[in-house]
Every structure is written in structure tokens, then in C-alpha cells.
Design a protein around this motif. Structure first.
Motif, PDB file in Angstrom:
ATOM      1  N   HIS A  57       0.536  -0.440  -0.034  1.00  0.00           N
ATOM      2  CA  HIS A  57       0.108   0.287  -0.505  1.00  0.00           C
ATOM      3  C   HIS A  57       0.418   0.918   0.159  1.00  0.00           C
ATOM      4  O   HIS A  57       0.875   2.418  -0.716  1.00  0.00           O
ATOM      5  CB  HIS A  57      -0.770   0.056   1.195  1.00  0.00           C
ATOM      6  N   GLN A  58       2.115   1.332   0.641  1.00  0.00           N
ATOM      7  CA  GLN A  58       2.889   2.096   1.195  1.00  0.00           C
ATOM      8  C   GLN A  58       3.376   2.875  -0.372  1.00  0.00           C
ATOM      9  O   GLN A  58       4.439   4.364  -0.398  1.00  0.00           O
ATOM     10  CB  GLN A  58       3.329   2.393   2.166  1.00  0.00           C
ATOM     11  N   LYS A  59       3.674   1.297  -1.383  1.00  0.00           N
ATOM     12  CA  LYS A  59       4.455   2.541  -2.381  1.00  0.00           C
ATOM     13  C   LYS A  59       3.851   2.819  -3.858  1.00  0.00           C
ATOM     14  O   LYS A  59       4.545   3.025  -4.583  1.00  0.00           O
ATOM     15  CB  LYS A  59       5.137   0.857  -3.315  1.00  0.00           C
ATOM     16  N   TRP A  60       2.769   3.611  -3.275  1.00  0.00           N
ATOM     17  CA  TRP A  60       1.368   3.186  -4.403  1.00  0.00           C
ATOM     18  C   TRP A  60       1.855   4.887  -4.291  1.00  0.00           C
ATOM     19  O   TRP A  60       2.281   6.169  -3.514  1.00  0.00           O
ATOM     20  CB  TRP A  60       0.019   3.365  -4.036  1.00  0.00           C
ATOM     21  N   ARG A  61       2.328   5.427  -6.140  1.00  0.00           N
ATOM     22  CA  ARG A  61       2.127   6.801  -6.196  1.00  0.00           C
ATOM     23  C   ARG A  61       0.698   7.876  -6.937  1.00  0.00           C
ATOM     24  O   ARG A  61       1.049   6.660  -8.323  1.00  0.00           O
ATOM     25  CB  ARG A  61       3.529   7.034  -6.590  1.00  0.00           C
ATOM     26  N   LYS A  62       0.432   8.518  -6.853  1.00  0.00           N
ATOM     27  CA  LYS A  62      -0.508   9.074  -7.379  1.00  0.00           C
ATOM     28  C   LYS A  62      -0.366   9.714  -8.491  1.00  0.00           C
ATOM     29  O   LYS A  62       0.770  10.552  -8.837  1.00  0.00           O
ATOM     30  CB  LYS A  62      -1.598   9.836  -6.682  1.00  0.00           C
ATOM     31  N   SER A  63      -1.346   9.600  -9.811  1.00  0.00           N
ATOM     32  CA  SER A  63      -0.850  10.306 -10.790  1.00  0.00           C
ATOM     33  C   SER A  63      -1.356  12.280 -10.747  1.00  0.00           C
ATOM     34  O   SER A  63      -1.827  12.081  -9.820  1.00  0.00           O
ATOM     35  CB  SER A  63      -1.978  10.034 -12.075  1.00  0.00           C
ATOM     36  N   SER A  64       0.561  12.738 -11.355  1.00  0.00           N
ATOM     37  CA  SER A  64      -0.023  14.237 -11.199  1.00  0.00           C
ATOM     38  C   SER A  64      -1.310  14.712 -12.106  1.00  0.00           C
ATOM     39  O   SER A  64      -0.845  15.655 -11.536  1.00  0.00           O
ATOM     40  CB  SER A  64       1.045  14.721 -12.135  1.00  0.00           C
ATOM     41  N   HIS A  65      -1.924  13.244 -12.525  1.00  0.00           N
ATOM     42  CA  HIS A  65      -2.835  14.391 -13.397  1.00  0.00           C
ATOM     43  C   HIS A  65      -4.303  14.550 -12.496  1.00  0.00           C
ATOM     44  O   HIS A  65      -5.249  14.920 -13.187  1.00  0.00           O
ATOM     45  CB  HIS A  65      -3.851  13.474 -14.935  1.00  0.00           C
ATOM     46  N   SER A  66      -4.272  13.936 -11.447  1.00  0.00           N
ATOM     47  CA  SER A  66      -5.409  13.729 -10.172  1.00  0.00           C
ATOM     48  C   SER A  66      -5.159  14.907  -9.550  1.00  0.00           C
ATOM     49  O   SER A  66      -4.124  15.115  -8.878  1.00  0.00           O
ATOM     50  CB  SER A  66      -4.717  11.810  -9.580  1.00  0.00           C
ATOM     51  N   GLY A  67      -6.345  15.517  -8.891  1.00  0.00           N
ATOM     52  CA  GLY A  67      -7.016  16.436  -8.432  1.00  0.00           C
ATOM     53  C   GLY A  67      -5.888  16.361  -6.272  1.00  0.00           C
ATOM     54  O   GLY A  67      -6.162  15.168  -6.045  1.00  0.00           O
ATOM     55  N   ASP A  68      -5.620  17.181  -5.749  1.00  0.00           N
ATOM     56  CA  ASP A  68      -5.098  16.746  -4.360  1.00  0.00           C
ATOM     57  C   ASP A  68      -6.297  16.130  -3.559  1.00  0.00           C
ATOM     58  O   ASP A  68      -5.490  15.213  -2.675  1.00  0.00           O
ATOM     59  CB  ASP A  68      -4.519  18.183  -3.401  1.00  0.00           C
ATOM     60  N   ASP A  69      -7.454  16.623  -4.097  1.00  0.00           N
ATOM     61  CA  ASP A  69      -8.586  16.331  -2.947  1.00  0.00           C
ATOM     62  C   ASP A  69      -9.829  15.245  -3.947  1.00  0.00           C
ATOM     63  O   ASP A  69     -10.787  15.151  -3.774  1.00  0.00           O
ATOM     64  CB  ASP A  69      -9.958  17.431  -2.591  1.00  0.00           C
ATOM     65  N   ASP A  70      -8.887  14.179  -5.027  1.00  0.00           N
ATOM     66  CA  ASP A  70      -9.749  13.777  -5.929  1.00  0.00           C
ATOM     67  C   ASP A  70      -9.478  12.500  -5.441  1.00  0.00           C
ATOM     68  O   ASP A  70      -8.301  10.996  -5.253  1.00  0.00           O
ATOM     69  CB  ASP A  70      -8.921  13.232  -7.560  1.00  0.00           C
ATOM     70  N   ALA A  71     -10.605  11.236  -4.354  1.00  0.00           N
ATOM     71  CA  ALA A  71     -11.294  10.438  -4.387  1.00  0.00           C
ATOM     72  C   ALA A  71     -10.654   9.103  -5.084  1.00  0.00           C
ATOM     73  O   ALA A  71      -9.749   8.138  -5.297  1.00  0.00           O
ATOM     74  CB  ALA A  71     -11.931  10.034  -3.398  1.00  0.00           C
ATOM     75  N   THR A  72     -10.335   8.785  -6.800  1.00  0.00           N
ATOM     76  CA  THR A  72     -10.322   8.001  -7.505  1.00  0.00           C
ATOM     77  C   THR A  72      -8.634   8.945  -8.871  1.00  0.00           C
ATOM     78  O   THR A  72      -9.391   9.546  -9.408  1.00  0.00           O
ATOM     79  CB  THR A  72     -11.960   8.360  -7.921  1.00  0.00           C
ATOM     80  N   ALA A  81       0.711   4.666  -9.826  1.00  0.00           N
ATOM     81  CA  ALA A  81       1.861   3.432 -10.154  1.00  0.00           C
ATOM     82  C   ALA A  81       2.419   3.078  -9.299  1.00  0.00           C
ATOM     83  O   ALA A  81       2.605   3.671  -7.793  1.00  0.00           O
ATOM     84  CB  ALA A  81       2.322   4.234 -11.399  1.00  0.00           C
ATOM     85  N   GLN A  82       3.208   1.990  -9.468  1.00  0.00           N
ATOM     86  CA  GLN A  82       4.373   1.249  -8.573  1.00  0.00           C
ATOM     87  C   GLN A  82       5.600   0.591  -8.946  1.00  0.00           C
ATOM     88  O   GLN A  82       4.827  -0.397  -9.621  1.00  0.00           O
ATOM     89  CB  GLN A  82       4.372   1.438  -6.783  1.00  0.00           C
ATOM     90  N   PRO A  83       6.664   0.832  -8.356  1.00  0.00           N
ATOM     91  CA  PRO A  83       7.426  -0.498  -9.266  1.00  0.00           C
ATOM     92  C   PRO A  83       7.053  -1.652  -8.239  1.00  0.00           C
ATOM     93  O   PRO A  83       6.568  -1.790  -7.285  1.00  0.00           O
ATOM     94  CB  PRO A  83       9.029   0.269  -8.742  1.00  0.00           C
ATOM     95  N   THR A  84       7.664  -2.739  -8.661  1.00  0.00           N
ATOM     96  CA  THR A  84       7.562  -4.117  -8.371  1.00  0.00           C
ATOM     97  C   THR A  84       8.984  -4.371  -8.143  1.00  0.00           C
ATOM     98  O   THR A  84      10.112  -3.938  -8.997  1.00  0.00           O
ATOM     99  CB  THR A  84       6.306  -5.159  -9.475  1.00  0.00           C
ATOM    100  N   THR A  85       8.796  -5.425  -7.673  1.00  0.00           N
ATOM    101  CA  THR A  85      10.599  -6.794  -7.268  1.00  0.00           C
ATOM    102  C   THR A  85      10.929  -6.506  -8.183  1.00  0.00           C
ATOM    103  O   THR A  85      12.154  -6.812  -8.304  1.00  0.00           O
ATOM    104  CB  THR A  85      10.074  -7.072  -6.053  1.00  0.00           C
ATOM    105  N   ASP A  86      10.240  -6.705  -9.260  1.00  0.00           N
ATOM    106  CA  ASP A  86      10.622  -7.777 -10.598  1.00  0.00           C
ATOM    107  C   ASP A  86      11.162  -6.736 -11.706  1.00  0.00           C
ATOM    108  O   ASP A  86      11.002  -7.221 -12.943  1.00  0.00           O
ATOM    109  CB  ASP A  86      10.884  -9.025 -11.255  1.00  0.00           C
ATOM    110  N   GLY A  87      11.084  -5.545 -11.325  1.00  0.00           N
ATOM    111  CA  GLY A  87      11.722  -4.817 -12.152  1.00  0.00           C
ATOM    112  C   GLY A  87      10.319  -4.297 -13.587  1.00  0.00           C
ATOM    113  O   GLY A  87      10.199  -2.895 -14.091  1.00  0.00           O
TER     114      GLY A  87
END
Length: 74
Positions: A18-33, A37-43
Motif C-alpha cells: 500500500h505504501q508504495k503507490w504513487r498518485k498520478s500527477s493528473h489527479s487532483g489533491d482531493d480527488d478520491a479516484t 503506479a508503483q515499481p514491482t520487485t521484479d522491475g
């Protein structure tokens, strides 16, 4: 299957940290949806929907993800 690996890669992943998710820069600060994206352990790059994490995340090679993001108009 890619000729340079014997590993079969799954298209969808579940149970990503859960802690590795990064929100899209196209999503607003208060946008719940939003797209996250996040990198996986296998690249690979996992891409998911913040409101539907239980459904899993699609995974892409870094090259495929970069090509996709370059194709999105600003």
C-alpha cells in the motif's frame, strides 16, 4: 514469452504494498479516484485504480509504460 527469459510474467498483480503507490500527477489533491503506479520487485510497473485496489493492478515493462505515458497529451 520473451526469448531472453524463461519466466512467465502475469498481467495482473494483487497484494502490492500500500505504501508504495504513487498518485498520478493528473489527479487532483482531493480527488478520491485516481490512477496510481508503483515499481514491482521484479522491475515492472504496476498501475491500478485507487478506488479498486482489490481488483489488482496491471503490470507493464518500464519501456511499455514509458511509451504509453509519452503518448498522453498534456
Amino acid at each position: 514469452m520473451n526469448s531472453d527469459t524463461s519466466e512467465v510474467r502475469h498481467v495482473i498483480r494483487h497484494g502490492l504494498p500500500h505504501q508504495k503507490w504513487r498518485k498520478s500527477s493528473h489527479s487532483g489533491d482531493d480527488d478520491a479516484t485516481c490512477v496510481e503506479a508503483q515499481p514491482t520487485t521484479d522491475g515492472l510497473i504496476a498501475v491500478g485504480d485507487s478506488k479498486a485496489r482489490a481488483r489488482g493492478a496491471f503490470v507493464f515493462t518500464p519501456e511499455a509504460w514509458a511509451a504509453f505515458t509519452r503518448s498522453i497529451p498534456e
